[in-house]
Design a protein around this motif. Structure first.
Motif, PDB file in Angstrom:
ATOM      1  N   GLY A  43       0.820  -1.198   0.000  1.00 21.52           N
ATOM      2  CA  GLY A  43       0.000   0.000   0.000  1.00 21.52           C
ATOM      3  C   GLY A  43       0.856   1.251   0.000  1.00 21.52           C
ATOM      4  O   GLY A  43       2.087   1.198   0.064  1.00 21.52           O
ATOM      5  N   ASN A  44       0.194   2.385  -0.083  1.00 17.94           N
ATOM      6  CA  ASN A  44       0.887   3.676  -0.168  1.00 17.94           C
ATOM      7  C   ASN A  44       0.040   4.742   0.495  1.00 17.94           C
ATOM      8  O   ASN A  44      -1.190   4.659   0.507  1.00 17.94           O
ATOM      9  CB  ASN A  44       1.140   4.055  -1.629  1.00 17.94           C
ATOM     10  CG  ASN A  44       1.861   2.960  -2.390  1.00 17.94           C
ATOM     11  OD1 ASN A  44       3.068   2.817  -2.282  1.00 17.94           O
ATOM     12  ND2 ASN A  44       1.118   2.165  -3.151  1.00 17.94           N
ATOM     13  N   ASP A  48      -6.449   8.001  -1.896  1.00 20.20           N
ATOM     14  CA  ASP A  48      -7.458   6.949  -1.783  1.00 20.20           C
ATOM     15  C   ASP A  48      -7.988   6.665  -3.181  1.00 20.20           C
ATOM     16  O   ASP A  48      -8.447   7.578  -3.881  1.00 20.20           O
ATOM     17  CB  ASP A  48      -8.588   7.402  -0.860  1.00 20.20           C
ATOM     18  CG  ASP A  48      -9.732   6.409  -0.817  1.00 20.20           C
ATOM     19  OD1 ASP A  48      -9.481   5.228  -0.546  1.00 20.20           O
ATOM     20  OD2 ASP A  48     -10.884   6.830  -1.063  1.00 20.20           O
ATOM     21  N   LEU A  84       2.966   3.977  -6.390  1.00 21.41           N
ATOM     22  CA  LEU A  84       2.066   2.881  -6.725  1.00 21.41           C
ATOM     23  C   LEU A  84       2.832   1.583  -6.504  1.00 21.41           C
ATOM     24  O   LEU A  84       4.066   1.564  -6.566  1.00 21.41           O
ATOM     25  CB  LEU A  84       1.602   2.971  -8.179  1.00 21.41           C
ATOM     26  CG  LEU A  84       0.789   4.199  -8.569  1.00 21.41           C
ATOM     27  CD1 LEU A  84       0.652   4.277 -10.083  1.00 21.41           C
ATOM     28  CD2 LEU A  84      -0.585   4.171  -7.907  1.00 21.41           C
ATOM     29  N   ASP A  85       2.101   0.495  -6.271  1.00 21.37           N
ATOM     30  CA  ASP A  85       2.727  -0.822  -6.161  1.00 21.37           C
ATOM     31  C   ASP A  85       2.654  -1.501  -7.529  1.00 21.37           C
ATOM     32  O   ASP A  85       1.565  -1.687  -8.082  1.00 21.37           O
ATOM     33  CB  ASP A  85       1.993  -1.666  -5.117  1.00 21.37           C
ATOM     34  CG  ASP A  85       2.088  -1.064  -3.726  1.00 21.37           C
ATOM     35  OD1 ASP A  85       3.216  -0.872  -3.255  1.00 21.37           O
ATOM     36  OD2 ASP A  85       1.030  -0.784  -3.129  1.00 21.37           O
ATOM     37  N   GLU A 110       7.814  -0.920  -6.076  1.00 18.48           N
ATOM     38  CA  GLU A 110       7.463   0.494  -5.944  1.00 18.48           C
ATOM     39  C   GLU A 110       7.643   1.245  -7.272  1.00 18.48           C
ATOM     40  O   GLU A 110       8.677   1.134  -7.929  1.00 18.48           O
ATOM     41  CB  GLU A 110       8.341   1.168  -4.880  1.00 18.48           C
ATOM     42  CG  GLU A 110       8.198   0.574  -3.488  1.00 18.48           C
ATOM     43  CD  GLU A 110       6.827   0.790  -2.865  1.00 18.48           C
ATOM     44  OE1 GLU A 110       6.132   1.761  -3.257  1.00 18.48           O
ATOM     45  OE2 GLU A 110       6.441  -0.015  -2.007  1.00 18.48           O
ATOM     46  N   ASN A 167      -2.768   0.558  -5.541  1.00 21.45           N
ATOM     47  CA  ASN A 167      -2.501   0.729  -4.122  1.00 21.45           C
ATOM     48  C   ASN A 167      -2.811  -0.612  -3.471  1.00 21.45           C
ATOM     49  O   ASN A 167      -3.961  -0.913  -3.160  1.00 21.45           O
ATOM     50  CB  ASN A 167      -3.360   1.847  -3.538  1.00 21.45           C
ATOM     51  CG  ASN A 167      -2.858   2.329  -2.193  1.00 21.45           C
ATOM     52  OD1 ASN A 167      -1.719   2.084  -1.816  1.00 21.45           O
ATOM     53  ND2 ASN A 167      -3.709   3.020  -1.458  1.00 21.45           N
ATOM     54  N   THR A 169      -3.327  -2.776  -1.004  1.00 22.01           N
ATOM     55  CA  THR A 169      -3.660  -2.991   0.395  1.00 22.01           C
ATOM     56  C   THR A 169      -5.152  -3.239   0.516  1.00 22.01           C
ATOM     57  O   THR A 169      -5.945  -2.576  -0.165  1.00 22.01           O
ATOM     58  CB  THR A 169      -3.263  -1.784   1.263  1.00 22.01           C
ATOM     59  OG1 THR A 169      -3.847  -1.929   2.573  1.00 22.01           O
ATOM     60  CG2 THR A 169      -3.741  -0.475   0.657  1.00 22.01           C
ATOM     61  N   ASP A 172      -7.575  -0.167   0.958  1.00 22.45           N
ATOM     62  CA  ASP A 172      -7.994   0.769  -0.104  1.00 22.45           C
ATOM     63  C   ASP A 172      -8.674  -0.015  -1.221  1.00 22.45           C
ATOM     64  O   ASP A 172      -8.137  -0.198  -2.313  1.00 22.45           O
ATOM     65  CB  ASP A 172      -6.791   1.549  -0.642  1.00 22.45           C
ATOM     66  CG  ASP A 172      -7.215   2.747  -1.490  1.00 22.45           C
ATOM     67  OD1 ASP A 172      -8.435   2.998  -1.608  1.00 22.45           O
ATOM     68  OD2 ASP A 172      -6.325   3.427  -2.034  1.00 22.45           O
TER      69      ASP A 172
END
Length: 464
Positions: A43-44, A48, A84-85, A110, A167, A169, A172
């Motif tokens: 996540g980052n 959102d 961003l992932d 990343e 993102n 995670t 989110d």
């Protein structure tokens, strides 16, 4: 997720040492991770996401993916840089709000983006990422090649980063749509409702739209020479299931999906999504995964596995974990549904005796109790929740009684629908419904690494 024999060691049971997310003093830079104790760089921070639009062109023979992902998000702070992932093919370009943006790739997943103009808190923005290149096989941890020459994406807790930026995670969740172009002889299956399937010349374009929020690891794409089974529930809900070559023997199993959905709905409340189905692969992946609305199954699945993954649509998908240490919220419930409630309600099984027999067999087995259900540790998430989780929930059921138990497991998913929850929130929710102090019970079952005391091991109607 449900593991099969041998899969634990091969897929998820190796210890993963968690890195520590670096501190960022610059208030205009979004954090590169959200600090999950197990996966701190997942996540980052700083934004959102509301929606992902993933547009891919994939050629199975060459394994070449050409793609554009469009992300609609809202800034939660001033940003002149955010992450961003993404661990997929080389990035060709990035734009933010229609302007070219700087970007650099670093670490395992990343993608750091520098907009031309700072992003202001509370305002929406759009990121477009273009990328292309040959795909690599992640061997069940994301993009995976199928024996037929096709491909699919599956893995937990990570998989999406292998084929689109996001993102990544469960905190989110966002709506999701996929537009995929492949050679005309291939089919494409994903989450949600199929809104397009057209052939122009030698190319097929297929679109799928997931209208309810979805966590990244629960998104999928599967490309193969599928056959389909189309069914409808009594309420009209469309059920679309796909079978890869050599997976057609599981068609009879999937024909029971309307029955399984009705069963789960009677337990956990209305089905939370607008469609359902399954993706049956011609691949011995060693696990099944609850990809939202359309779980993925390996070559040799069974009825128990389908019940398990369907239960996840409530426990794990509609209600997602806050942190990966809360994984019992997903797997304990899915396992209890498949291992106890299904045989009890459909075949009259004596689940009390099944519980007692299991306790007798493992009560003195120190290894069986070594990994706690709450906060099992990074790399051990997918272990004790499968074999001790059902015991915990059956003991809880006998501790508080059927009336309270089944009211709790119906009301809790409704209270957290399309959001996130934790084990601690579940404990508080249960406690709010009963007069008996459950502190000792929950501690014994969820936090200890030894068998619970007899008063918690044999509550209610159960006897030692």
């Amino acid at each position: 997720m449900r593991l099969f024999a041998g899969a634990c060691a091969a897929v998820v049971c190796a210890f993963v040492a968690g890195a520590t997310a670096p501190a960022h003093a610059d208030p205009l830079v979004g954090a590169p991770g959200l600090g999950d104790p197990y996966y701190p760089l997942d996540g980052n921070g700083g934004y959102d996401v509301q929606h992902y639009d993933v547009d891919i062109d994939y050629d199975p023979p060459s394994r070449l993916l050409t793609a554009t992902t469009t992300i609609n998000a809202t800034a939660t702070q001033v940003l002149h840089m955010f992450n961003l992932d993404f661990a997929g093919p080389p990035v060709q370009g990035v734009s933010v709000n229609g302007l070219p943006a700087g970007f650099v790739r670093n670490g395992d997943h990343e993608l750091t983006v520098s907009p031309s103009l700072p992003l202001l808190p509370g305002l929406p923005f759009t990121v477009v990422v273009d990328y292309a290149g040959p795909m690599r096989d992640t061997e069940g941890k994301g993009w995976t090649f199928a024996p037929s020459g096709g491909a699919f994406a599956a893995g937990e807790p990570h998989s999406a980063t292998s084929w689109y930026p996001l993102n990544d995670t469960p905190l989110d969740k966002a709506t999701f749509e996929l537009h995929a172009t492949v050679p005309a002889e291939w089919e494409v299956v994903s989450n949600g409702v199929r809104t397009e399937d057209t052939v122009h010349g030698d190319q097929r374009t297929v679109s799928w739209v997931a209208a309810q929020p979805i966590a990244g690891y629960l998104t999928t794409v599967a490309i193969d020479r599928f056959d389909y089974l189309v069914q409808r529930r009594a309420d009209g809900t469309a059920l679309v299931s796909a079978f890869a070559p050599n997976a057609g023997h599981q068609r009879e199993l999937e024909q029971r999906l309307p029955e399984i959905l009705d069963f789960a709905e009677n337990l956990y409340g209305p089905y939370p999504f607008e469609t359902a189905g399954g993706i049956y692969l011609d691949a011995d992946i060693g696990f099944a995964l609850e990809t939202q609305t359309r779980p993925i199954y390996g070559l040799w699945s069974d009825l128990q596995t389908v019940v398990h993954e369907v239960a996840h649509q409530w426990w794990g998908n509609s209600v997602s974990v806050r942190r990966w240490s809360d994984i019992c919220l997903n797997e304990c419930f899915a396992s209890y549904t498949a291992d106890y409630l299904w045989p009890e309600r459909t075949a009259g099984a004596d689940v009390d005796q099944h519980y007692l027999q299991t306790i007798r067999e493992y009560r003195d087995d120190a290894e069986f109790w070594r990994i706690p259900l709450e906060n099992p540790g990074a790399g051990y998430e997918f272990t004790s929740v499968y074999y001790r989780g059902p015991l915990f929930l059956h003991a809880l059921r006998r501790q508080i009684g059927d009336e309270a138990f089944f009211a709790v497991v119906r009301d809790f998913p409704a209270a957290h629908a399309y959001g996130n929850a934790s084990i601690s929130e579940f404990r508080m929710f249960v406690q709010s419904r009963v007069a008996t102090d459950l502190t000792g019970f929950f501690d014994a079952w969820l936090n200890r690494t030894t068998p619970p005391a007899p008063e918690y091991l044999f509550p209610g109607l159960l006897r030692s």
